[in-house]
Structures are given as structure tokens and as C-alpha cells.
Design a protein around this motif. Sequence first.
Motif, PDB file in Angstrom:
ATOM      1  N   ASP A 101      45.469  11.942  55.968  1.00  0.00           N
ATOM      2  CA  ASP A 101      44.569  11.099  56.748  1.00  0.00           C
ATOM      3  C   ASP A 101      43.336  11.860  57.205  1.00  0.00           C
ATOM      4  O   ASP A 101      42.250  11.298  57.282  1.00  0.00           O
ATOM      5  N   ALA A 102      43.516  13.111  57.502  1.00  0.00           N
ATOM      6  CA  ALA A 102      42.397  13.897  58.011  1.00  0.00           C
ATOM      7  C   ALA A 102      41.323  14.128  56.951  1.00  0.00           C
ATOM      8  O   ALA A 102      40.135  14.158  57.263  1.00  0.00           O
ATOM      9  N   PHE A 103      41.728  14.261  55.686  1.00  0.00           N
ATOM     10  CA  PHE A 103      40.763  14.637  54.649  1.00  0.00           C
ATOM     11  C   PHE A 103      40.550  13.597  53.557  1.00  0.00           C
ATOM     12  O   PHE A 103      39.736  13.797  52.675  1.00  0.00           O
ATOM     13  N   SER A 104      41.251  12.480  53.613  1.00  0.00           N
ATOM     14  CA  SER A 104      41.102  11.466  52.575  1.00  0.00           C
ATOM     15  C   SER A 104      39.880  10.595  52.843  1.00  0.00           C
ATOM     16  O   SER A 104      39.606  10.229  53.978  1.00  0.00           O
ATOM     17  N   GLY A 105      39.182  10.241  51.771  1.00  0.00           N
ATOM     18  CA  GLY A 105      38.045   9.337  51.883  1.00  0.00           C
ATOM     19  C   GLY A 105      38.420   7.895  51.583  1.00  0.00           C
ATOM     20  O   GLY A 105      37.561   7.033  51.523  1.00  0.00           O
ATOM     21  N   ARG A 106      39.715   7.636  51.376  1.00  0.00           N
ATOM     22  CA  ARG A 106      40.143   6.299  50.996  1.00  0.00           C
ATOM     23  C   ARG A 106      40.099   5.305  52.158  1.00  0.00           C
ATOM     24  O   ARG A 106      40.106   4.120  51.939  1.00  0.00           O
ATOM     25  N   ASN A 107      40.098   5.804  53.370  1.00  0.00           N
ATOM     26  CA  ASN A 107      40.114   4.918  54.527  1.00  0.00           C
ATOM     27  C   ASN A 107      38.865   5.093  55.391  1.00  0.00           C
ATOM     28  O   ASN A 107      38.944   5.137  56.610  1.00  0.00           O
ATOM     29  N   ASN A 108      37.723   5.197  54.743  1.00  0.00           N
ATOM     30  CA  ASN A 108      36.480   5.377  55.481  1.00  0.00           C
ATOM     31  C   ASN A 108      36.201   4.223  56.433  1.00  0.00           C
ATOM     32  O   ASN A 108      35.648   4.436  57.503  1.00  0.00           O
ATOM     33  N   VAL A 109      36.570   3.021  56.056  1.00  0.00           N
ATOM     34  CA  VAL A 109      36.316   1.867  56.918  1.00  0.00           C
ATOM     35  C   VAL A 109      37.120   1.996  58.214  1.00  0.00           C
ATOM     36  O   VAL A 109      36.601   1.743  59.298  1.00  0.00           O
ATOM     37  N   ALA A 110      38.367   2.429  58.110  1.00  0.00           N
ATOM     38  CA  ALA A 110      39.173   2.638  59.322  1.00  0.00           C
ATOM     39  C   ALA A 110      38.584   3.770  60.160  1.00  0.00           C
ATOM     40  O   ALA A 110      38.532   3.675  61.393  1.00  0.00           O
ATOM     41  N   ARG A 111      38.112   4.828  59.500  1.00  0.00           N
ATOM     42  CA  ARG A 111      37.508   5.955  60.221  1.00  0.00           C
ATOM     43  C   ARG A 111      36.224   5.532  60.927  1.00  0.00           C
ATOM     44  O   ARG A 111      36.014   5.826  62.102  1.00  0.00           O
ATOM     45  N   ILE A 112      35.372   4.800  60.230  1.00  0.00           N
ATOM     46  CA  ILE A 112      34.108   4.358  60.820  1.00  0.00           C
ATOM     47  C   ILE A 112      34.366   3.343  61.934  1.00  0.00           C
ATOM     48  O   ILE A 112      33.673   3.337  62.950  1.00  0.00           O
ATOM     49  N   THR A 113      35.384   2.504  61.765  1.00  0.00           N
ATOM     50  CA  THR A 113      35.747   1.552  62.815  1.00  0.00           C
ATOM     51  C   THR A 113      36.177   2.311  64.066  1.00  0.00           C
ATOM     52  O   THR A 113      35.758   1.984  65.178  1.00  0.00           O
ATOM     53  N   ALA A 114      37.010   3.326  63.885  1.00  0.00           N
ATOM     54  CA  ALA A 114      37.456   4.138  65.026  1.00  0.00           C
ATOM     55  C   ALA A 114      36.261   4.813  65.697  1.00  0.00           C
ATOM     56  O   ALA A 114      36.122   4.777  66.924  1.00  0.00           O
ATOM     57  N   PHE A 115      35.379   5.408  64.909  1.00  0.00           N
ATOM     58  CA  PHE A 115      34.195   6.078  65.441  1.00  0.00           C
ATOM     59  C   PHE A 115      33.317   5.106  66.226  1.00  0.00           C
ATOM     60  O   PHE A 115      32.888   5.395  67.346  1.00  0.00           O
TER      61      PHE A 115
END
Length: 195
Positions: free
Chosen positions: A83-97
Motif C-alpha cells: 500500500d505504501a509504494f503501489s500506484g494502483r490506488n492513487n485515487v484512494a491516496r488522493i482522496t485521503a490527502f
Amino acid sequence: MNKKMKVLLKILKFVFIILFSFILILYISLNIYVKSKEVKVDKNELISLSTISLSDNQIKIASIVLNKQSNPKFHNYFFLINDAFSGRNNVARITAFTYIAEHDDFRHITSIERHVVELATKRYIMKKIDYTICYNYLFSKLYFGNSIYGLSEASDFYYSKKYTELTDKEFISLCLLLHNPAFYDFRNEKKKKKM
């Protein structure tokens, strides 16, 4: 086998067990720490803050541009490192940010702690919130260049259309703006060609 070899093998087994135990305890402790930092994102708040509703095709295109894959659904990883280094969930990461940036409670935390909170919140979002809610929320909030936030305003500004009337090509061009609004600003390219 001689006695020295047997003793050496026992020592190596013991060291391996100690090392493995240490890594396992460290990993479990890290997971507990990250879990303690997660923000419980309110699904209803995301829905209420969304000003648009993307079509299935638009979500698929957005996934290709943002996640570099056609499947927009989140991929739950068991291991924290994925999860820390995968780019597959960028939408979840950007949503969290984006969600964290909008809440004053997190303005005082350090940069490293903020990354941990974002990672933990991303994991929470992937498990608890439907991906379509995240896409609609993001495309209501993100920056599209020229002081424009949200797809609705962007489609009106760049194409003088409602976002529901955009062609696939037009929608892709707006999605590309999310990566680097100054670089991908196609209106500037048209102005440069006229000069």
C-alpha cells in the motif's frame, strides 16, 4: 556431520528464528501504529461534498489516467509495504490527502506523521468506501489549472460544456490537467500557436 557443523547449524537456526521474530514483531507493531493513525472518513460527507456524478466510462478513463489501469476498483493489499509504494490506488491516496487537507485537525502535524495518516486513511478508504464515491468527490475538488477547481467548472471553462456532454477525448484532456495543469494546459498551446 561433524560437531562443529552441527553447532554452526544450530546457531544459524537460532539467529534466523530471532531475526524472523524481530521482523514479525516490528511488522505487527508498525501495522498497529498505522491503524491507530487512520481517519475514519465519513462516506456521507464525501457524497454531500460531491458536486458531480461521473459516468461509468468517465470513471474508467479517470482510472487509466490516474491509476494507469482500466479497472477503477481499489486493490486491497494485505501487506502494508504494498500500500505504501503501489500506484494502483492513487485515487484512494488522493482522496485521503484531499480529505485530510480540508480538515483543520491535521494542520498541526509533522510531515512524516501526515504521510502515516494519509497511508492509514487510504487503507481505510479502500476497505470501507465505494470507489465511485471517491471518484465523484475528487473530481468535484481537484485543481484543473487557471484557478479552477472541480470538473464542472473545468468543462465549462475549457469547452463551454457541461461535464456530462464531454467527449472521451475532451474528458481525457481534462484528466491530464490533474497531473500537471501548467504543462498540459491545452489552451496555452492554442495561444502559443496563434502568436
